[in-house]
Write a protein that holds these residues in place. Structure first.
Motif, PDB file in Angstrom:
ATOM      1  N   THR A 226      42.572  36.112  37.431  1.00 42.19           N
ATOM      2  CA  THR A 226      42.954  35.061  36.550  1.00 42.19           C
ATOM      3  C   THR A 226      43.621  35.668  35.229  1.00 42.19           C
ATOM      4  O   THR A 226      43.621  35.034  34.169  1.00 42.19           O
ATOM      5  CB  THR A 226      41.671  34.312  35.855  1.00 42.19           C
ATOM      6  N   GLY A 227      44.707  36.525  35.571  1.00 37.87           N
ATOM      7  CA  GLY A 227      45.757  37.074  34.613  1.00 37.87           C
ATOM      8  C   GLY A 227      46.806  35.766  34.834  1.00 37.87           C
ATOM      9  O   GLY A 227      46.641  34.889  35.180  1.00 37.87           O
ATOM     10  N   SER A 228      48.033  36.257  34.222  1.00 34.18           N
ATOM     11  CA  SER A 228      49.243  35.324  34.026  1.00 34.18           C
ATOM     12  C   SER A 228      49.443  34.580  35.606  1.00 34.18           C
ATOM     13  O   SER A 228      49.910  33.511  35.791  1.00 34.18           O
ATOM     14  CB  SER A 228      50.404  35.998  33.773  1.00 34.18           C
TER      15      SER A 228
ATOM     16  N   PHE B 175      45.388  37.278  46.308  1.00 38.16           N
ATOM     17  CA  PHE B 175      45.032  38.555  45.324  1.00 38.16           C
ATOM     18  C   PHE B 175      46.123  38.278  44.329  1.00 38.16           C
ATOM     19  O   PHE B 175      47.452  38.562  44.490  1.00 38.16           O
ATOM     20  CB  PHE B 175      45.370  39.836  45.958  1.00 38.16           C
ATOM     21  N   ALA B 176      45.588  37.768  43.129  1.00 40.44           N
ATOM     22  CA  ALA B 176      46.346  37.661  41.978  1.00 40.44           C
ATOM     23  C   ALA B 176      45.915  38.847  40.854  1.00 40.44           C
ATOM     24  O   ALA B 176      45.328  38.474  39.747  1.00 40.44           O
ATOM     25  CB  ALA B 176      46.072  36.422  41.166  1.00 40.44           C
ATOM     26  N   THR B 177      45.656  39.983  41.860  1.00 43.73           N
ATOM     27  CA  THR B 177      45.020  41.016  41.048  1.00 43.73           C
ATOM     28  C   THR B 177      45.882  42.241  40.221  1.00 43.73           C
ATOM     29  O   THR B 177      45.362  43.190  39.892  1.00 43.73           O
ATOM     30  CB  THR B 177      44.219  41.863  42.078  1.00 43.73           C
TER      31      THR B 177
ATOM     32  N   ALA C 283      43.917  50.521  32.078  1.00 45.42           N
ATOM     33  CA  ALA C 283      42.357  50.316  32.346  1.00 45.42           C
ATOM     34  C   ALA C 283      41.991  49.401  33.575  1.00 45.42           C
ATOM     35  O   ALA C 283      40.969  49.426  34.154  1.00 45.42           O
ATOM     36  CB  ALA C 283      41.679  49.410  31.154  1.00 45.42           C
ATOM     37  N   ASN C 284      43.131  48.906  34.233  1.00 48.44           N
ATOM     38  CA  ASN C 284      42.915  48.254  35.343  1.00 48.44           C
ATOM     39  C   ASN C 284      42.854  48.959  36.680  1.00 48.44           C
ATOM     40  O   ASN C 284      42.589  48.390  37.823  1.00 48.44           O
ATOM     41  CB  ASN C 284      43.918  46.810  35.436  1.00 48.44           C
ATOM     42  N   ILE C 285      43.327  49.950  36.603  1.00 48.57           N
ATOM     43  CA  ILE C 285      43.400  51.065  37.896  1.00 48.57           C
ATOM     44  C   ILE C 285      42.648  52.093  37.704  1.00 48.57           C
ATOM     45  O   ILE C 285      42.637  52.917  36.748  1.00 48.57           O
ATOM     46  CB  ILE C 285      44.886  51.749  37.831  1.00 48.57           C
TER      47      ILE C 285
HETATM   48  P1  NAP Z   1      46.883  41.020  35.711  1.00 45.72           P
HETATM   49  O1  NAP Z   1      47.040  40.168  34.370  1.00 45.72           O
HETATM   50  O2  NAP Z   1      46.616  42.379  35.590  1.00 45.72           O
HETATM   51  O3  NAP Z   1      45.343  40.058  36.044  1.00 45.72           O
HETATM   52  C1  NAP Z   1      45.009  40.540  37.384  1.00 45.72           C
HETATM   53  C2  NAP Z   1      43.522  39.773  37.324  1.00 45.72           C
HETATM   54  O4  NAP Z   1      42.977  40.206  38.589  1.00 45.72           O
HETATM   55  C3  NAP Z   1      42.899  39.757  36.256  1.00 45.72           C
HETATM   56  O5  NAP Z   1      42.125  38.762  35.939  1.00 45.72           O
HETATM   57  C4  NAP Z   1      41.671  40.987  36.663  1.00 45.72           C
HETATM   58  O6  NAP Z   1      40.461  40.735  36.124  1.00 45.72           O
HETATM   59  C5  NAP Z   1      41.699  40.433  38.010  1.00 45.72           C
HETATM   60  N1  NAP Z   1      41.372  41.637  38.900  1.00 45.72           N
HETATM   61  C6  NAP Z   1      41.773  42.972  38.957  1.00 45.72           C
HETATM   62  N2  NAP Z   1      41.115  43.737  40.091  1.00 45.72           N
HETATM   63  C7  NAP Z   1      40.048  42.931  40.134  1.00 45.72           C
HETATM   64  C8  NAP Z   1      38.806  43.238  41.045  1.00 45.72           C
HETATM   65  N3  NAP Z   1      38.726  44.508  41.755  1.00 45.72           N
HETATM   66  N4  NAP Z   1      38.020  42.183  41.154  1.00 45.72           N
HETATM   67  C9  NAP Z   1      38.033  41.020  40.650  1.00 45.72           C
HETATM   68  N5  NAP Z   1      39.127  40.778  39.731  1.00 45.72           N
HETATM   69  C10 NAP Z   1      39.900  41.530  39.685  1.00 45.72           C
HETATM   70  O7  NAP Z   1      47.893  40.528  36.526  1.00 45.72           O
HETATM   71  P2  NAP Z   1      48.982  39.429  36.767  1.00 45.72           P
HETATM   72  O8  NAP Z   1      48.242  38.069  36.493  1.00 45.72           O
HETATM   73  O9  NAP Z   1      49.927  39.525  37.964  1.00 45.72           O
HETATM   74  O10 NAP Z   1      49.691  39.599  35.440  1.00 45.72           O
HETATM   75  C11 NAP Z   1      50.398  40.953  35.283  1.00 45.72           C
HETATM   76  C12 NAP Z   1      51.588  40.866  34.276  1.00 45.72           C
HETATM   77  O11 NAP Z   1      52.619  40.350  34.837  1.00 45.72           O
HETATM   78  C13 NAP Z   1      51.282  40.014  33.224  1.00 45.72           C
HETATM   79  O12 NAP Z   1      50.478  40.448  32.097  1.00 45.72           O
HETATM   80  C14 NAP Z   1      52.632  39.586  32.728  1.00 45.72           C
HETATM   81  O13 NAP Z   1      53.130  40.765  31.954  1.00 45.72           O
HETATM   82  C15 NAP Z   1      53.389  39.565  34.066  1.00 45.72           C
HETATM   83  N6  NAP Z   1      53.533  38.221  34.303  1.00 45.72           N
HETATM   84  C16 NAP Z   1      54.469  37.298  33.582  1.00 45.72           C
HETATM   85  C17 NAP Z   1      54.238  36.257  33.969  1.00 45.72           C
HETATM   86  C18 NAP Z   1      55.529  35.347  33.138  1.00 45.72           C
HETATM   87  O14 NAP Z   1      54.972  34.176  33.153  1.00 45.72           O
HETATM   88  N7  NAP Z   1      56.529  35.679  32.624  1.00 45.72           N
HETATM   89  C19 NAP Z   1      53.746  35.528  35.082  1.00 45.72           C
HETATM   90  C20 NAP Z   1      53.061  36.420  35.988  1.00 45.72           C
HETATM   91  C21 NAP Z   1      52.866  37.627  35.484  1.00 45.72           C
HETATM   92  P3  NAP Z   1      40.246  41.489  34.449  1.00 45.72           P
HETATM   93  O15 NAP Z   1      40.891  41.003  33.522  1.00 45.72           O
HETATM   94  O16 NAP Z   1      38.718  41.595  34.619  1.00 45.72           O
HETATM   95  O17 NAP Z   1      40.763  43.022  34.845  1.00 45.72           O
END
Ligand code: NAP
Length: 548
Positions: free
Chosen positions: A191-193, A379-381, A501-503
């Motif tokens: 539940t990230g971006s 996987f939105a991980t 911290a996520n890796i």
């Molecule tokens: P993210 O912010 O790293 O979110 C990953 C999600 O997966 C988090 O909720 C995380 O939980 C969860 N997760 C990871 N490993 C897990 C596991 N083993 N078990 C359960 N849950 C797990 O990734 P993202 O959403 O792809 O975004 C990454 C970055 O890309 C953003 O921060 C942003 O900079 C960029 N982005 C930008 C946009 C935009 O609109 N411009 C859109 C998408 C992405 P935890 O929080 O507990 O780690």
């Protein structure tokens, strides 16, 4: 320090090799070509776009105001493009990057469908040799990484993933033909971006959607809207002023003036200010101290929690969605109907902090609370941010040292200005770790790096300098400076990908320079004006292939 060194002259295949054809690589190619350097870009994808090529998941869109989310180096390019709305979808941004590539005739400088899996600096001849996955290689004087900060997808190593009988997808590698979830039971992990953008869209299509949430998020409404043509016209007319303002601003965006502290307002005034912004949409930057002062921060956190309680009808679900970390210390998220989506009958939420995922089974996902069956898993991980894309290229510098070993053995990423790192001469990183990068408006920060690197190469060629290398002391100081600034904020109190911290096993430390885009630009400019202070500059008898 300037010195002399003997090196064997071997003419390189190219003056510069650039890896990646997204926002960074496209402008780097253009800039180097304009200055007369032979340049080759390698790109893994079959077309331009970088992040915007790969991230095609449902709901993917930009969350920076689009009129600022573009190049400003060319008035003609700027004026020749019109964004449809404040936060356009992925396809529109990809079309913009294609417009840039076509207008500047960049495609013939890019080798597509080519993954670089190794790059090696050779001290004997002061050249980089860059290897493709197929075993071919080329040499270059300058090796420039334009690989983005978020291009190394992270699929957690869940037991049993290979046994899953349905289809699974990572948001960052979405199929180009799209995915039709109609009639399917879908599980989204994360539940990230990316999760927050895709969940409301998938929910509308799927038969049932289950969200697996580890950390609840503070989301603020985007309230995307088409641009008023008058606003677009005015923005184009004041191009020069806008360009200067963006480049000198704190975050590479134009942000309305803020009040110093959330605590200076009465709670009534503060909540009115938050409510106005909630209705208006966009980021909740109303007070300067929200990311510095815990008490101020809590006012923003509490406001959003109250909105979750107000929006989500099922109190148990609302409770699960309540975040408790310091607001804004993970990536801030702008959403469209995210919390509202949990009022749908076909959406359920599993808190994997209380009920961790044990394994992926042939039929679905098993947590400690039981097994649920799915046709598809998303996987939105997230990503191995900042350093991941660099490590995946297996870069080796002086004495054969691997970048990964240098940064991980010392348990610390170290760069000078986020642009270069000791032991890796003539290598430049666009939006590398310890630069403003992901906590700024990326195109503006990218332009600054590209222009600095081009100026630096011009300086080297004009001054007969063959090698530039970040000085170890300067690098230590810069890294410390970045960490000292971060320690003054609340960012370091939260586990996030900004901290690595996520890796699992990744070196911890805040990976971004927080001093601001304008300040950073000034520092980089002064470094250059002082003869590239903090870098070792080495000349030899080697002739160069500068062609201008
Ligand atoms: P993210 O912010 O790293 O979110 C990953 C999600 O997966 C988090 O909720 C995380 O939980 C969860 N997760 C990871 N490993 C897990 C596991 N083993 N078990 C359960 N849950 C797990 O990734 P993202 O959403 O792809 O975004 C990454 C970055 O890309 C953003 O921060 C942003 O900079 C960029 N982005 C930008 C946009 C935009 O609109 N411009 C859109 C998408 C992405 P935890 O929080 O507990 O780690």
């Amino acid at each position: 320090m300037t010195g002399k060194k003997k090196s064997v002259h071997v003419k390189p295949d190219y003056d510069a090799v650039v890896i990646g054809a997204g926002f960074s690589g496209l402008y780097m190619l253009h800039s180097l070509r304009e200055n007369g350097y032979s340049t080759k870009v390698f790109e893994k994808a079959d077309d331009v776009g970088g992040t915007w090529y790969w991230n095609r998941y449902p709901g993917a869109r930009c969350d920076s105001d689009s009129v600022y989310y573009n190049y400003t180096f060319s008035e003609e390019l700027f004026k020749g493009w019109t964004w449809s709305s404040r936060y356009p979808e992925q396809a529109e941004i990809l079309t913009y990057l294609n417009y840039v590539a076509d207008t500047l005739h960049l495609r013939d400088g890019i080798q597509f469908n080519t993954t670089i899996n190794h790059a090696n600096y050779n001290e004997e001849n002061n050249l980089w040799r860059i290897y493709t996955e197929d075993g071919d290689s080329v040499t270059a004087t300058y090796f420039i990484t334009a690989v983005g900060c978020l291009s190394a997808s992270n699929v957690p190593n869940f037991k049993g993933l290979d046994s899953f009988k349905g289809n699974w997808y990572h948001t960052g590698q979405w199929p180009h033909e799209g995915v039709d979830f109609t009639g399917q039971k879908v599980g989204v992990i994360g539940t990230g971006s990316s999760g927050v953008q895709s969940i409301p869209v998938i929910a509308k299509e799927a038969d049932h959607l289950t969200v697996f949430q580890r950390t609840p998020q503070y989301c603020f409404p985007a309230r995307n809207h088409p641009y008023d043509p008058e606003f677009v016209k005015e923005t184009k007319e004041k191009f020069s002023q806008l360009k200067t303002e963006l480049r000198e601003s704190h975050s590479g965006q134009i942000i309305k003036s803020r009040k110093p502290s959330a605590l200076d307002d009465t709670s009534e005034d503060r909540n009115k200010a938050y409510e106005d912004r909630w209705q208006q949409g966009g980021y909740l930057f109303i007070y300067d101290d929200l990311l510095i002062n815990e008490e101020s921060n809590e006012t923003a956190a509490e406001f959003i929690r109250s909105k979750i309680a107000e929006t989500v009808k099922n109190p148990e679900t609302a409770q699960k969605l309540m975040p408790s970390y310091h607001w804004g210390t993970k990536r801030q998220i702008l959403d469209t109907d995210y919390y509202e989506t949990y009022n749908r009958d076909n959406v359920s939420l599993i808190d994997v902090r209380s009920n961790p995922i044990e394994e992926i089974t042939p039929n679905g996902i098993k947590t400690t609370a039981g097994e649920e069956e799915f046709d598809a898993i998303v996987f939105a991980t997230g990503f191995d941010g900042m350093t991941g894309p660099l490590f995946r290229m297996d870069i080796h510098g002086k004495d054969g040292i691997a970048l990964k070993d240098k940064w991980e053995e010392g348990s610390q990423t170290r760069t000078y200005l986020g642009l270069s790192t000791n032991g890796f001469p003539n290598m430049f990183m666009i939006t590398g770790p310890e630069s403003p990068s992901v906590l700024s408006n990326m195109p503006i920060s990218i332009e600054q790096h590209v222009e600095w690197i081009t100026d630096c190469i011009n300086y080297m060629q004009k001054s007969d300098i063959d090698l530039i290398e970040a000085n170890e002391e300067a690098e230590k100081e810069w890294s410390k400076h970045c960490r000292d600034i971060a320690e003054e904020t609340l960012y370091t109190k939260t586990d996030s990908w900004y901290m690595g911290a996520n890796i699992e096993g990744k070196a911890r430390g805040f990976l971004i320079y927080l001093g601001g885009v304008g300040t950073y630009r000034k520092i980089c400019k002064e470094v250059a004006e002082n003869g590239y202070e903090g870098f070792d500059l080495i000349s030899s008898t080697k002739t160069h292939s500068y062609t201008k």
